[in-house]
Enzyme design. Structure first.
Site, PDB file in Angstrom:
ATOM      1  N   ASP A 152      67.602 -32.062  16.611  1.00 11.16           N
ATOM      2  CA  ASP A 152      66.627 -31.006  16.352  1.00 11.16           C
ATOM      3  C   ASP A 152      66.936 -29.860  17.337  1.00 11.16           C
ATOM      4  O   ASP A 152      67.834 -29.052  17.096  1.00 11.16           O
ATOM      5  CB  ASP A 152      65.241 -31.639  16.557  1.00 11.16           C
ATOM      6  CG  ASP A 152      64.107 -30.771  16.075  1.00 11.16           C
ATOM      7  OD1 ASP A 152      64.241 -29.551  16.090  1.00 11.16           O
ATOM      8  OD2 ASP A 152      63.050 -31.313  15.696  1.00 11.16           O
ATOM      9  N   PHE A 198      59.527 -31.193   8.018  1.00  8.20           N
ATOM     10  CA  PHE A 198      58.977 -32.313   8.771  1.00  8.20           C
ATOM     11  C   PHE A 198      59.358 -33.593   8.034  1.00  8.20           C
ATOM     12  O   PHE A 198      58.808 -33.899   6.984  1.00  8.20           O
ATOM     13  CB  PHE A 198      57.463 -32.121   8.846  1.00  8.20           C
ATOM     14  CG  PHE A 198      56.724 -33.177   9.599  1.00  8.20           C
ATOM     15  CD1 PHE A 198      57.360 -34.116  10.401  1.00  8.20           C
ATOM     16  CD2 PHE A 198      55.344 -33.211   9.524  1.00  8.20           C
ATOM     17  CE1 PHE A 198      56.650 -35.081  11.091  1.00  8.20           C
ATOM     18  CE2 PHE A 198      54.611 -34.164  10.215  1.00  8.20           C
ATOM     19  CZ  PHE A 198      55.270 -35.107  10.990  1.00  8.20           C
ATOM     20  N   LYS A 244      69.247 -30.423  12.095  1.00  9.61           N
ATOM     21  CA  LYS A 244      68.427 -29.242  11.765  1.00  9.61           C
ATOM     22  C   LYS A 244      68.955 -28.078  12.585  1.00  9.61           C
ATOM     23  O   LYS A 244      68.408 -27.752  13.642  1.00  9.61           O
ATOM     24  CB  LYS A 244      66.968 -29.497  12.198  1.00  9.61           C
ATOM     25  CG  LYS A 244      66.109 -30.222  11.210  1.00  9.61           C
ATOM     26  CD  LYS A 244      64.676 -30.174  11.753  1.00  9.61           C
ATOM     27  CE  LYS A 244      63.735 -31.057  11.005  1.00  9.61           C
ATOM     28  NZ  LYS A 244      62.404 -31.090  11.658  1.00  9.61           N
TER      29      LYS A 244
HETATM   30  C1  PRP Z   1      63.437 -37.789  18.261  1.00  7.90           C
HETATM   31  C2  PRP Z   1      64.659 -38.134  17.454  1.00  7.90           C
HETATM   32  C3  PRP Z   1      65.789 -37.665  18.307  1.00  7.90           C
HETATM   33  C4  PRP Z   1      65.197 -36.506  19.085  1.00  7.90           C
HETATM   34  C5  PRP Z   1      65.692 -35.212  18.524  1.00  7.90           C
HETATM   35  O1  PRP Z   1      63.209 -38.829  19.143  1.00  7.90           O
HETATM   36  O2  PRP Z   1      64.708 -39.521  17.212  1.00  7.90           O
HETATM   37  O3  PRP Z   1      66.218 -38.659  19.199  1.00  7.90           O
HETATM   38  O4  PRP Z   1      63.777 -36.593  18.945  1.00  7.90           O
HETATM   39  O5  PRP Z   1      65.062 -34.130  19.120  1.00  7.90           O
HETATM   40  P1  PRP Z   1      65.767 -32.994  19.974  1.00  7.90           P
HETATM   41  O6  PRP Z   1      67.101 -32.687  19.330  1.00  7.90           O
HETATM   42  O7  PRP Z   1      64.800 -31.845  19.851  1.00  7.90           O
HETATM   43  O8  PRP Z   1      65.914 -33.477  21.363  1.00  7.90           O
HETATM   44  P2  PRP Z   1      61.797 -39.144  19.795  1.00  7.90           P
HETATM   45  O9  PRP Z   1      61.817 -38.661  21.206  1.00  7.90           O
HETATM   46  O10 PRP Z   1      60.723 -38.674  18.866  1.00  7.90           O
HETATM   47  O11 PRP Z   1      61.739 -40.685  19.890  1.00  7.90           O
HETATM   48  P3  PRP Z   1      61.881 -41.815  18.769  1.00  7.90           P
HETATM   49  O12 PRP Z   1      63.329 -41.824  18.360  1.00  7.90           O
HETATM   50  O13 PRP Z   1      61.467 -43.041  19.500  1.00  7.90           O
HETATM   51  O14 PRP Z   1      60.964 -41.497  17.615  1.00  7.90           O
END
Ligand code: PRP
Length: 180
Positions: A105, A154, A133
């Site tokens: 992201d 989302f 993304k």
């Molecule tokens: C989410 C997703 C990625 C990260 C991406 O993890 O699984 O690892 O965010 O976001 P970024 O590119 O903005 O850093 P999250 O911290 O929600 O934990 P999860 O995997 O346990 O749901």
């Protein structure tokens, strides 16, 4: 957490994901065909479904390890802070490593994790993310392989949650709020 009503529309089917994983595994196989044992590192929790399907499609000797980093709370917005909640069990020095993300992201998580792992002096290190993304990017990071590049929707399912739910959907869905 009070729940606002939402519906989930299918965005990427289980069949499309499986077909893409087959293609990605061909590319990974080409890259790592001479490796005696590849360490596949899944970033918890979101990558657990993707890594399970990926390693079963990979015709290579692999070792699986996990690292948990967190950049979100239970909210929909990404913060810049990345915390390591659980580190790898094994050593990666001199070993070939494939880092597996569910989604890139802002890129803060992948950037932080790859910097950390590089400091441990692995052999070849490559990264793969099921979803990307690009419009949300706040860093200069890019995964070596991407399953699907998507707009800023989302998304949930196939490991990805909304407030810890919907990780078990076999497809990638788009969350929609009918009252919006
Ligand atoms: C989410 C997703 C990625 C990260 C991406 O993890 O699984 O690892 O965010 O976001 P970024 O590119 O903005 O850093 P999250 O911290 O929600 O934990 P999860 O995997 O346990 O749901």
């Amino acid at each position: 957490m009070s729940e606002r009503p939402y519906v989930i529309d299918e965005m990427i089917s289980a069949k499309a994901i499986a077909a893409r994983i087959e293609e990605l595994c061909n590319a990974i196989h080409e890259e790592f065909r001479d490796t005696d044992k590849l360490i596949v590192v899944g970033l918890l929790r979101g990558s657990f479904v993707f890594i399970a399907d990926l390693v079963r499609e990979l015709d290579l000797p692999v070792e699986v390890d996990f690292l948990e980093a967190s950049s979100y709370g239970d909210s929909m917005e990404s913060s810049r802070e990345v915390r390591i909640l659980k580190d790898l069990r094994g050593q990666i020095e001199g070993r070939d490593v494939l880092v597996v993300e569910d989604i890139v992201d802002t890129g803060h998580t992948l950037k932080h994790v790859t910097r950390l792992l590089k400091s441990r002096k692995p052999g070849r290190m490559r990264t793969i993310a099921l979803l990307d993304k690009p419009s949300r990017r706040e860093t200069d990071v890019a995964a070596d392989w991407i399953g699907f590049s998507i707009p800023d929707e989302f998304v949930v399912g196939y490991g990805i949650d909304y407030a810890q739910r919907n990780r078990n959907l076999p497809y990638i869905g788009k969350v929609r709020f009918p009252d919006a």
